[in-house]
Design a protein around this motif. Sequence first.
Motif, PDB file in Angstrom:
ATOM      1  N   LEU A 105       0.827  -1.206   0.000  1.00 15.21           N
ATOM      2  CA  LEU A 105       0.000   0.000   0.000  1.00 15.21           C
ATOM      3  C   LEU A 105       0.859   1.254   0.000  1.00 15.21           C
ATOM      4  CD1 LEU A 105      -2.763  -1.164   2.493  1.00 15.21           C
ATOM      5  CD2 LEU A 105      -3.045  -0.764   0.037  1.00 15.21           C
ATOM      6  N   LYS A 106       1.981   1.219   0.693  1.00 11.76           N
ATOM      7  CA  LYS A 106       2.871   2.380   0.726  1.00 11.76           C
ATOM      8  C   LYS A 106       3.395   2.705  -0.663  1.00 11.76           C
ATOM      9  CE  LYS A 106       6.676   4.462   3.191  1.00 11.76           C
ATOM     10  NZ  LYS A 106       7.383   4.487   4.443  1.00 11.76           N
ATOM     11  N   LYS A 107       3.614   1.668  -1.487  1.00 15.89           N
ATOM     12  CA  LYS A 107       4.059   1.876  -2.862  1.00 15.89           C
ATOM     13  C   LYS A 107       2.926   2.401  -3.749  1.00 15.89           C
ATOM     14  CE  LYS A 107       5.600  -2.252  -3.710  1.00 15.89           C
ATOM     15  NZ  LYS A 107       6.220  -3.427  -4.307  1.00 15.89           N
ATOM     16  N   GLY A 108       1.694   2.356  -3.241  1.00 16.35           N
ATOM     17  CA  GLY A 108       0.553   2.824  -4.029  1.00 16.35           C
ATOM     18  C   GLY A 108      -0.180   1.723  -4.756  1.00 16.35           C
ATOM     19  N   ASP A 109       0.216   0.475  -4.546  1.00  9.84           N
ATOM     20  CA  ASP A 109      -0.435  -0.661  -5.189  1.00  9.84           C
ATOM     21  C   ASP A 109      -1.614  -1.151  -4.357  1.00  9.84           C
ATOM     22  OD1 ASP A 109       1.487  -0.568  -7.183  1.00  9.84           O
ATOM     23  OD2 ASP A 109       2.756  -2.082  -6.228  1.00  9.84           O
ATOM     24  N   LYS A 110      -2.426  -2.014  -4.954  1.00 12.14           N
ATOM     25  CA  LYS A 110      -3.583  -2.591  -4.266  1.00 12.14           C
ATOM     26  C   LYS A 110      -3.221  -3.946  -3.677  1.00 12.14           C
ATOM     27  CE  LYS A 110      -7.119  -0.584  -7.246  1.00 12.14           C
ATOM     28  NZ  LYS A 110      -8.236  -0.890  -8.141  1.00 12.14           N
ATOM     29  N   VAL A 111      -3.935  -4.317  -2.606  1.00 15.89           N
ATOM     30  CA  VAL A 111      -3.850  -5.657  -2.036  1.00 15.89           C
ATOM     31  C   VAL A 111      -5.211  -6.289  -2.271  1.00 15.89           C
ATOM     32  CG1 VAL A 111      -3.534  -7.031   0.048  1.00 15.89           C
ATOM     33  CG2 VAL A 111      -2.177  -4.959  -0.287  1.00 15.89           C
ATOM     34  N   ILE A 112      -5.251  -7.304  -3.143  1.00 11.57           N
ATOM     35  CA  ILE A 112      -6.505  -7.940  -3.526  1.00 11.57           C
ATOM     36  C   ILE A 112      -6.522  -9.358  -2.971  1.00 11.57           C
ATOM     37  CG2 ILE A 112      -7.959  -8.672  -5.456  1.00 11.57           C
ATOM     38  CD1 ILE A 112      -6.487  -6.478  -7.117  1.00 11.57           C
ATOM     39  N   ILE A 113      -7.531  -9.661  -2.165  1.00  8.26           N
ATOM     40  CA  ILE A 113      -7.710 -10.998  -1.624  1.00  8.26           C
ATOM     41  C   ILE A 113      -9.054 -11.486  -2.159  1.00  8.26           C
ATOM     42  CG2 ILE A 113      -7.883 -12.416   0.442  1.00  8.26           C
ATOM     43  CD1 ILE A 113      -6.305 -10.164   1.885  1.00  8.26           C
ATOM     44  N   ILE A 114      -8.997 -12.379  -3.158  1.00  7.51           N
ATOM     45  CA  ILE A 114     -10.201 -12.850  -3.823  1.00  7.51           C
ATOM     46  C   ILE A 114     -11.159 -13.442  -2.795  1.00  7.51           C
ATOM     47  CG2 ILE A 114     -11.115 -14.443  -5.574  1.00  7.51           C
ATOM     48  CD1 ILE A 114      -9.365 -12.201  -6.732  1.00  7.51           C
ATOM     49  N   GLY A 115     -12.412 -13.010  -2.849  1.00  7.16           N
ATOM     50  CA  GLY A 115     -13.435 -13.500  -1.938  1.00  7.16           C
ATOM     51  C   GLY A 115     -13.524 -12.703  -0.643  1.00  7.16           C
ATOM     52  N   PHE A 116     -12.487 -11.943  -0.326  1.00  2.00           N
ATOM     53  CA  PHE A 116     -12.505 -11.154   0.905  1.00  2.00           C
ATOM     54  C   PHE A 116     -12.671  -9.674   0.600  1.00  2.00           C
ATOM     55  CE2 PHE A 116     -10.485  -8.887   4.463  1.00  2.00           C
ATOM     56  CZ  PHE A 116     -11.272  -9.354   5.498  1.00  2.00           C
ATOM     57  N   GLY A 117     -11.746  -9.118  -0.185  1.00  4.79           N
ATOM     58  CA  GLY A 117     -11.870  -7.711  -0.520  1.00  4.79           C
ATOM     59  C   GLY A 117     -10.585  -7.120  -1.049  1.00  4.79           C
ATOM     60  N   ALA A 160     -15.259  -4.503   0.208  1.00  5.45           N
ATOM     61  CA  ALA A 160     -15.531  -5.911   0.492  1.00  5.45           C
ATOM     62  C   ALA A 160     -15.788  -6.678  -0.797  1.00  5.45           C
ATOM     63  CB  ALA A 160     -16.728  -6.044   1.416  1.00  5.45           C
ATOM     64  N   GLY A 161     -15.294  -7.918  -0.843  1.00  4.45           N
ATOM     65  CA  GLY A 161     -15.537  -8.797  -1.974  1.00  4.45           C
ATOM     66  C   GLY A 161     -16.942  -9.387  -1.882  1.00  4.45           C
ATOM     67  N   ALA A 162     -17.376 -10.019  -2.968  1.00  6.86           N
ATOM     68  CA  ALA A 162     -18.727 -10.564  -3.045  1.00  6.86           C
ATOM     69  C   ALA A 162     -18.978 -11.635  -1.975  1.00  6.86           C
ATOM     70  CB  ALA A 162     -18.976 -11.128  -4.435  1.00  6.86           C
ATOM     71  N   ASP A 163     -18.008 -12.533  -1.773  1.00  5.33           N
ATOM     72  CA  ASP A 163     -18.209 -13.592  -0.778  1.00  5.33           C
ATOM     73  C   ASP A 163     -18.350 -13.022   0.625  1.00  5.33           C
ATOM     74  OD1 ASP A 163     -17.993 -15.453  -2.818  1.00  5.33           O
ATOM     75  OD2 ASP A 163     -15.952 -16.063  -2.322  1.00  5.33           O
ATOM     76  N   LEU A 164     -17.521 -12.061   0.978  1.00  6.76           N
ATOM     77  CA  LEU A 164     -17.594 -11.445   2.299  1.00  6.76           C
ATOM     78  C   LEU A 164     -18.920 -10.713   2.470  1.00  6.76           C
ATOM     79  CD1 LEU A 164     -16.295 -10.743   5.014  1.00  6.76           C
ATOM     80  CD2 LEU A 164     -15.231  -8.779   3.890  1.00  6.76           C
TER      81      LEU A 164
END
Length: 90
Positions: A36-48, A81-85
């Motif tokens: 996140l500090k680099k400006g990128d996203k953290v994507i966890i499929i199903g969570f968010g 939030a992802g769809a599953d969450l």
Amino acid sequence: MNKAELIDAIAAESKLTKADSKRALDAFLNAASKTLKKGDKVIIIGFGTFSVAKRAARTGRNPQTGKTIQIKAKKVVKFKAGADLAKKVK
């Protein structure tokens, strides 16, 4: 739920020791923070998705005195939030 309770839940669910669960959680938090500090996203499929957004400078008001103040621009972390969450929470 606080960090200690999360570590306990991870240990119970994964059958890891609490020490291993703490190391795993700390490793995830460090990796996510660096990303996140680099400006990128953290994507966890199903969570968010965690992302960084810029919040513009704006004029605010001191609630005690009513005086207007300038609030500086800053970066904030957002979570979608992802769809599953979302289904599990409903």
